[in-house]
Design a protein around this motif. Structure first.
Motif, PDB file in Angstrom:
ATOM      1  N   CYS A  24      15.519  32.009  49.508  1.00  0.00           N
ATOM      2  CA  CYS A  24      16.633  32.640  48.818  1.00  0.00           C
ATOM      3  C   CYS A  24      17.939  32.133  49.422  1.00  0.00           C
ATOM      4  O   CYS A  24      18.191  32.330  50.608  1.00  0.00           O
ATOM      5  N   ALA A  30      25.757  32.820  42.293  1.00  0.00           N
ATOM      6  CA  ALA A  30      24.464  33.193  41.699  1.00  0.00           C
ATOM      7  C   ALA A  30      24.690  34.193  40.572  1.00  0.00           C
ATOM      8  O   ALA A  30      25.631  34.984  40.598  1.00  0.00           O
ATOM      9  N   THR A  31      23.803  34.170  39.593  1.00  0.00           N
ATOM     10  CA  THR A  31      23.938  35.086  38.461  1.00  0.00           C
ATOM     11  C   THR A  31      23.122  36.361  38.648  1.00  0.00           C
ATOM     12  O   THR A  31      23.329  37.328  37.934  1.00  0.00           O
ATOM     13  N   LYS A  32      22.215  36.358  39.610  1.00  0.00           N
ATOM     14  CA  LYS A  32      21.356  37.515  39.838  1.00  0.00           C
ATOM     15  C   LYS A  32      21.618  38.104  41.219  1.00  0.00           C
ATOM     16  O   LYS A  32      21.754  37.381  42.205  1.00  0.00           O
ATOM     17  N   GLU A  33      21.665  39.416  41.283  1.00  0.00           N
ATOM     18  CA  GLU A  33      21.887  40.117  42.547  1.00  0.00           C
ATOM     19  C   GLU A  33      20.562  40.305  43.283  1.00  0.00           C
ATOM     20  O   GLU A  33      19.527  40.560  42.662  1.00  0.00           O
ATOM     21  N   CYS A  35      17.700  42.141  45.072  1.00  0.00           N
ATOM     22  CA  CYS A  35      17.217  43.503  44.858  1.00  0.00           C
ATOM     23  C   CYS A  35      15.928  43.725  45.654  1.00  0.00           C
ATOM     24  O   CYS A  35      15.302  42.769  46.107  1.00  0.00           O
ATOM     25  N   ASP A  38      12.779  41.621  45.250  1.00  0.00           N
ATOM     26  CA  ASP A  38      12.764  40.252  45.767  1.00  0.00           C
ATOM     27  C   ASP A  38      12.006  40.124  47.082  1.00  0.00           C
ATOM     28  O   ASP A  38      11.730  39.019  47.527  1.00  0.00           O
ATOM     29  N   GLU A  41       9.203  37.873  46.887  1.00  0.00           N
ATOM     30  CA  GLU A  41       9.504  36.557  46.306  1.00  0.00           C
ATOM     31  C   GLU A  41       9.895  35.513  47.344  1.00  0.00           C
ATOM     32  O   GLU A  41       9.750  34.316  47.096  1.00  0.00           O
ATOM     33  N   ARG A  71      20.669  34.072  44.913  1.00  0.00           N
ATOM     34  CA  ARG A  71      20.964  35.485  44.688  1.00  0.00           C
ATOM     35  C   ARG A  71      22.339  35.756  45.289  1.00  0.00           C
ATOM     36  O   ARG A  71      22.799  35.030  46.163  1.00  0.00           O
ATOM     37  N   GLN A  72      22.971  36.819  44.841  1.00  0.00           N
ATOM     38  CA  GLN A  72      24.243  37.219  45.411  1.00  0.00           C
ATOM     39  C   GLN A  72      24.187  38.662  45.869  1.00  0.00           C
ATOM     40  O   GLN A  72      23.289  39.407  45.480  1.00  0.00           O
ATOM     41  N   LYS A  96      19.683  49.268  46.910  1.00  0.00           N
ATOM     42  CA  LYS A  96      20.318  48.346  45.976  1.00  0.00           C
ATOM     43  C   LYS A  96      21.782  48.238  46.373  1.00  0.00           C
ATOM     44  O   LYS A  96      22.323  49.142  47.013  1.00  0.00           O
TER      45      LYS A  96
END
Length: 99
Positions: A24, A30-33, A35, A38, A41, A71-72, A96
């Protein structure tokens, strides 16, 4: 001046035996935060694109080419120690960014 220049070195990430899809890359672009889901992942987190200049100069761009998942942690820059704590709270404690 030369004393304040950032030195970079190219490296072959594939030679490290690490699957880039399991890494990561924290990146303001990044467009996805990041969470809690993840957690399963990723095996590694790279803290890039967190702290920098204003306006940002996108120094993390050189890492994107390696195929890491990005991710951001929201759209605000933060210090590295704050980012490490935030990642711990998200991936290990289940928070979150909105919490």
């Amino acid at each position: 001046d030369k004393d304040n220049e950032i030195q970079t070195k190219e490296c072959d990430v594939g030679g490290l035996g690490i699957d880039p899809s399991r890494v990561c890359l924290l990146d303001l672009r990044a467009t996805k935060e990041l969470c809690p889901d993840d957690k399963t992942e990723f095996d590694y987190v790279i803290f890039g694109g967190i702290l920098g200049d204003h306006p940002p100069r996108d120094r993390t761009g050189c890492l994107r080419k390696h195929g890491f998942v990005t991710r951001q942690l929201g759209l605000r820059q933060m210090t590295t120690d704050t980012a490490v704590l935030a990642v711990k709270m998200i991936l290990e404690d289940g928070y979150k960014m909105s919490d």
